[in-house]
Design a protein around this motif. Sequence first.
Motif, PDB file in Angstrom:
ATOM      1  N   PRO A 152      11.748  14.121   0.018  1.00 14.73           N
ATOM      2  CA  PRO A 152      11.228  15.276  -1.988  1.00 14.73           C
ATOM      3  C   PRO A 152      10.342  14.689  -2.599  1.00 14.73           C
ATOM      4  CG  PRO A 152      13.301  16.261  -0.856  1.00 14.73           C
ATOM      5  CD  PRO A 152      13.239  15.020  -0.237  1.00 14.73           C
ATOM      6  N   ASP A 153      10.746  13.224  -3.310  1.00 10.26           N
ATOM      7  CA  ASP A 153      10.096  11.980  -3.980  1.00 10.26           C
ATOM      8  C   ASP A 153       8.737  11.607  -3.640  1.00 10.26           C
ATOM      9  OD1 ASP A 153      12.999  12.292  -5.745  1.00 10.26           O
ATOM     10  OD2 ASP A 153      12.959   9.913  -6.115  1.00 10.26           O
ATOM     11  N   SER A 154       8.385  12.073  -2.104  1.00 10.80           N
ATOM     12  CA  SER A 154       7.885  11.254  -1.251  1.00 10.80           C
ATOM     13  C   SER A 154       6.588  12.363  -0.644  1.00 10.80           C
ATOM     14  CB  SER A 154       7.834  10.484  -0.777  1.00 10.80           C
ATOM     15  OG  SER A 154       8.582  10.398  -0.079  1.00 10.80           O
ATOM     16  N   CYS A 155       6.765  13.637  -0.942  1.00  8.59           N
ATOM     17  CA  CYS A 155       6.558  14.825  -0.592  1.00  8.59           C
ATOM     18  C   CYS A 155       5.613  15.773  -1.429  1.00  8.59           C
ATOM     19  CB  CYS A 155       6.789  15.079   0.773  1.00  8.59           C
ATOM     20  SG  CYS A 155       6.902  14.726   2.657  1.00  8.59           S
ATOM     21  N   ARG A 156       5.482  16.774  -1.093  1.00  8.68           N
ATOM     22  CA  ARG A 156       4.408  18.099  -1.318  1.00  8.68           C
ATOM     23  C   ARG A 156       5.187  19.361  -0.576  1.00  8.68           C
ATOM     24  NH1 ARG A 156       0.347  15.922  -4.485  1.00  8.68           N
ATOM     25  NH2 ARG A 156       0.946  15.715  -7.037  1.00  8.68           N
ATOM     26  N   LEU A 157       5.639  19.992  -0.650  1.00  7.63           N
ATOM     27  CA  LEU A 157       6.981  20.848  -0.167  1.00  7.63           C
ATOM     28  C   LEU A 157       7.003  21.379  -0.354  1.00  7.63           C
ATOM     29  CD1 LEU A 157       9.966  18.587   0.920  1.00  7.63           C
ATOM     30  CD2 LEU A 157       7.937  19.027   2.674  1.00  7.63           C
ATOM     31  N   VAL A 199      -0.801  11.003   3.061  1.00 11.85           N
ATOM     32  CA  VAL A 199      -1.069  11.698   4.035  1.00 11.85           C
ATOM     33  C   VAL A 199      -1.230  13.145   3.844  1.00 11.85           C
ATOM     34  CG1 VAL A 199      -1.816  12.763   6.307  1.00 11.85           C
ATOM     35  CG2 VAL A 199      -0.865  10.406   6.088  1.00 11.85           C
ATOM     36  N   ARG A 200      -2.824  13.335   3.716  1.00  9.22           N
ATOM     37  CA  ARG A 200      -2.805  14.947   2.898  1.00  9.22           C
ATOM     38  C   ARG A 200      -3.055  16.042   4.331  1.00  9.22           C
ATOM     39  NH1 ARG A 200      -3.095  13.397  -2.400  1.00  9.22           N
ATOM     40  NH2 ARG A 200      -3.247  12.112  -3.041  1.00  9.22           N
ATOM     41  N   ASN A 201      -3.028  17.275   4.220  1.00  7.33           N
ATOM     42  CA  ASN A 201      -2.826  18.457   4.654  1.00  7.33           C
ATOM     43  C   ASN A 201      -3.829  19.004   4.054  1.00  7.33           C
ATOM     44  OD1 ASN A 201      -2.105  17.820   6.911  1.00  7.33           O
ATOM     45  ND2 ASN A 201       0.017  17.688   6.598  1.00  7.33           N
ATOM     46  N   VAL A 238       2.539  19.510   2.382  1.00  5.30           N
ATOM     47  CA  VAL A 238       0.913  19.918   1.858  1.00  5.30           C
ATOM     48  C   VAL A 238       0.540  17.921   1.888  1.00  5.30           C
ATOM     49  CG1 VAL A 238      -0.372  20.230  -0.626  1.00  5.30           C
ATOM     50  CG2 VAL A 238       1.734  21.688  -0.010  1.00  5.30           C
ATOM     51  N   ASP A 239       1.789  16.793   1.631  1.00  5.29           N
ATOM     52  CA  ASP A 239       1.244  15.977   1.333  1.00  5.29           C
ATOM     53  C   ASP A 239       1.768  14.955   1.227  1.00  5.29           C
ATOM     54  OD1 ASP A 239       1.932  15.490  -1.471  1.00  5.29           O
ATOM     55  OD2 ASP A 239      -0.249  15.799  -2.053  1.00  5.29           O
ATOM     56  N   PHE A 240       1.776  14.136   2.140  1.00  4.38           N
ATOM     57  CA  PHE A 240       3.365  12.199   1.480  1.00  4.38           C
ATOM     58  C   PHE A 240       3.118  11.258   1.473  1.00  4.38           C
ATOM     59  CE2 PHE A 240       2.180  13.313   5.933  1.00  4.38           C
ATOM     60  CZ  PHE A 240       2.355  11.997   6.600  1.00  4.38           C
ATOM     61  N   GLY A 290      -2.263  17.611  -6.224  1.00  2.00           N
ATOM     62  CA  GLY A 290      -2.316  16.022  -7.302  1.00  2.00           C
ATOM     63  C   GLY A 290      -3.818  15.532  -7.281  1.00  2.00           C
ATOM     64  N   THR A 291      -3.345  14.301  -7.054  1.00  5.58           N
ATOM     65  CA  THR A 291      -4.521  13.445  -7.641  1.00  5.58           C
ATOM     66  C   THR A 291      -5.818  14.138  -7.019  1.00  5.58           C
ATOM     67  OG1 THR A 291      -4.101  11.955  -6.330  1.00  5.58           O
ATOM     68  CG2 THR A 291      -3.727  11.321  -8.354  1.00  5.58           C
ATOM     69  N   MET A 292      -5.751  14.232  -5.497  1.00  2.00           N
ATOM     70  CA  MET A 292      -6.977  14.378  -4.789  1.00  2.00           C
ATOM     71  C   MET A 292      -7.925  16.008  -5.480  1.00  2.00           C
ATOM     72  SD  MET A 292      -8.105  16.105  -1.144  1.00  2.00           S
ATOM     73  CE  MET A 292      -8.699  15.201  -0.285  1.00  2.00           C
ATOM     74  N   LEU A 334       0.655  -1.481   0.146  1.00  3.84           N
ATOM     75  CA  LEU A 334      -0.228   0.492   0.189  1.00  3.84           C
ATOM     76  C   LEU A 334       0.934   1.489   0.202  1.00  3.84           C
ATOM     77  CD1 LEU A 334      -2.049  -1.150   2.647  1.00  3.84           C
ATOM     78  CD2 LEU A 334      -3.179  -0.956  -0.134  1.00  3.84           C
ATOM     79  N   GLU A 335       0.717   2.062  -1.136  1.00  2.07           N
ATOM     80  CA  GLU A 335       1.137   3.761  -0.706  1.00  2.07           C
ATOM     81  C   GLU A 335      -0.381   4.300   0.841  1.00  2.07           C
ATOM     82  OE1 GLU A 335       1.107   5.189  -4.250  1.00  2.07           O
ATOM     83  OE2 GLU A 335       3.404   3.965  -4.486  1.00  2.07           O
ATOM     84  N   VAL A 336       0.880   5.032   1.442  1.00  2.00           N
ATOM     85  CA  VAL A 336      -0.289   5.817   2.722  1.00  2.00           C
ATOM     86  C   VAL A 336       0.100   6.732   2.641  1.00  2.00           C
ATOM     87  CG1 VAL A 336      -0.808   5.445   5.141  1.00  2.00           C
ATOM     88  CG2 VAL A 336       0.019   3.276   4.348  1.00  2.00           C
ATOM     89  N   PHE A 371      10.375  18.486 -11.087  1.00  2.00           N
ATOM     90  CA  PHE A 371      10.274  17.490 -12.245  1.00  2.00           C
ATOM     91  C   PHE A 371       8.888  16.758 -12.691  1.00  2.00           C
ATOM     92  CE2 PHE A 371      10.104  12.771 -13.035  1.00  2.00           C
ATOM     93  CZ  PHE A 371      11.077  12.751 -14.405  1.00  2.00           C
ATOM     94  N   ARG A 372       8.054  16.047 -12.185  1.00  2.00           N
ATOM     95  CA  ARG A 372       6.750  15.780 -12.965  1.00  2.00           C
ATOM     96  C   ARG A 372       6.408  17.512 -13.857  1.00  2.00           C
ATOM     97  NH1 ARG A 372       5.000  14.960  -8.056  1.00  2.00           N
ATOM     98  NH2 ARG A 372       5.058  12.557  -6.793  1.00  2.00           N
ATOM     99  N   ARG A 373       6.163  18.484 -13.617  1.00  2.00           N
ATOM    100  CA  ARG A 373       5.557  19.774 -14.108  1.00  2.00           C
ATOM    101  C   ARG A 373       6.410  20.421 -14.743  1.00  2.00           C
ATOM    102  NH1 ARG A 373       0.791  21.117  -9.349  1.00  2.00           N
ATOM    103  NH2 ARG A 373       0.271  18.700  -9.128  1.00  2.00           N
TER     104      ARG A 373
HETATM  105  P1  5GP Z   1      -1.078  12.452  -5.435  1.00  2.00           P
HETATM  106  O1  5GP Z   1      -1.899  11.772  -5.495  1.00  2.00           O
HETATM  107  O2  5GP Z   1      -1.620  13.860  -5.422  1.00  2.00           O
HETATM  108  O3  5GP Z   1       0.045  12.175  -6.548  1.00  2.00           O
HETATM  109  O4  5GP Z   1      -0.163  11.876  -4.665  1.00  2.00           O
HETATM  110  C1  5GP Z   1      -0.121  12.750  -2.759  1.00  2.00           C
HETATM  111  C2  5GP Z   1       1.544  12.211  -2.301  1.00  2.00           C
HETATM  112  O5  5GP Z   1       2.127  11.475  -2.180  1.00  2.00           O
HETATM  113  C3  5GP Z   1       2.071  13.348  -3.190  1.00  2.00           C
HETATM  114  O6  5GP Z   1       3.733  13.646  -1.906  1.00  2.00           O
HETATM  115  C4  5GP Z   1       3.503  12.254  -3.801  1.00  2.00           C
HETATM  116  O7  5GP Z   1       5.066  12.877  -4.175  1.00  2.00           O
HETATM  117  C5  5GP Z   1       3.342  10.789  -3.192  1.00  2.00           C
HETATM  118  N1  5GP Z   1       3.064   9.652  -3.859  1.00  2.00           N
HETATM  119  C6  5GP Z   1       2.768   9.076  -4.314  1.00  2.00           C
HETATM  120  N2  5GP Z   1       2.658   8.133  -5.560  1.00  2.00           N
HETATM  121  C7  5GP Z   1       4.010   7.911  -5.461  1.00  2.00           C
HETATM  122  C8  5GP Z   1       4.511   6.940  -5.553  1.00  2.00           C
HETATM  123  O8  5GP Z   1       4.481   6.562  -6.587  1.00  2.00           O
HETATM  124  N3  5GP Z   1       5.819   7.547  -5.444  1.00  2.00           N
HETATM  125  C9  5GP Z   1       6.578   8.650  -4.530  1.00  2.00           C
HETATM  126  N4  5GP Z   1       7.956   8.612  -4.440  1.00  2.00           N
HETATM  127  N5  5GP Z   1       5.548   9.655  -3.931  1.00  2.00           N
HETATM  128  C10 5GP Z   1       4.005   9.413  -4.231  1.00  2.00           C
END
Ligand code: 5GP
Length: 286
Positions: A231-236, A125-127, A206-208, A131-133, A121-123, A250-252
């Motif tokens: 910072p790969d797995s968080c929004r800062l 957390v969003r404040n 923002v989220d992670f 992104g996708t939310m 699972l990817e857990v 990088f994504r954008r």
């Molecule tokens: P979102 O669902 O908005 O794309 O991502 C929410 C948060 O989880 C963001 O901080 C994003 O960087 C992190 N995240 C979501 N999926 C992945 C993933 O597959 N790999 C990494 N490193 N972070 C992820």
Amino acid sequence: MPIPVLARKGGLHYDAHISSPIGVARTGQGVSMARRKKIYEGKAKVLYEGPEPGTFVQYFKDDATAFNAEKKEVIEGKGVLNNRLSEFFMTGLGNLGVPTHFIKRLNMREQLIRQAEIIPLEVIVRNFAAGTMAKRMGMEEGTALPRPVVEFSYKDDSLGDPLVPEEYIIAFGWASQQEMDDIVSLALRVNDWMSGVMYGVGIKLVDFKIEIGRVWDNDFQRLILADEISPDSCRLWDIETGQKLDKDVFRRDLGNLTDAYTEVAKRLGVMPSNVTHAAAKPTLIN
Ligand code: 5GP
């Protein structure tokens, strides 16, 4: 639907669902890698057999990927920064009593970690909505949420890591109800500490995303924080300017990713002495 078969006690604990571990070491980026047994290679990290039973060496690559690896680039210095930043976050959380897989940093790109059976699972957390939310709910990015929201994605690249309800997680046996309760409280503790630390250096968390693993201490099973926090797995976002200091750069295509991560590292006081020294031999830290 592919339902993952989780490794049993004593088996190989990292399975194909892990996203983080590493790849073939490039010349000069690691020591004696050819002699090591590679356990798993992911998009941003590689896992090697560790020196002791129950350990792995986690190697941070410079590879950046987004949109399920449709966008790819090598960003020199990213692995070094993420190794240091993940060490910083895992150590801080560990000091607070949050169990983590982190044992010690070995060199610029590697850390010694505890083997864990990764829950697929990817857990998240969003404040604030982003992104996708933000997309899913038609919300403006940056909208404050009334309370932190914890959500779960099933780790499967071929399905695009779909959002899953807790009902699926329990029904498919990926985690028990007790584990889900523990995961939510662990995720919220991580959020509280991370939010405070980042706020202290002028950054909004923002989220992670985190990943959780199971370990056994004798016959006692417990959950630990695994993978990485970086910072790969968080929004800062910078609190003053709103500047993005995370992988969205990088994504954008918002600028230089290494500069953004270096800014985070500098503010936290964990700036490595030379982040772009890809050709240098790693230094062993005792
Ligand atoms: P979102 O669902 O908005 O794309 O991502 C929410 C948060 O989880 C963001 O901080 C994003 O960087 C992190 N995240 C979501 N999926 C992945 C993933 O597959 N790999 C990494 N490193 N972070 C992820």
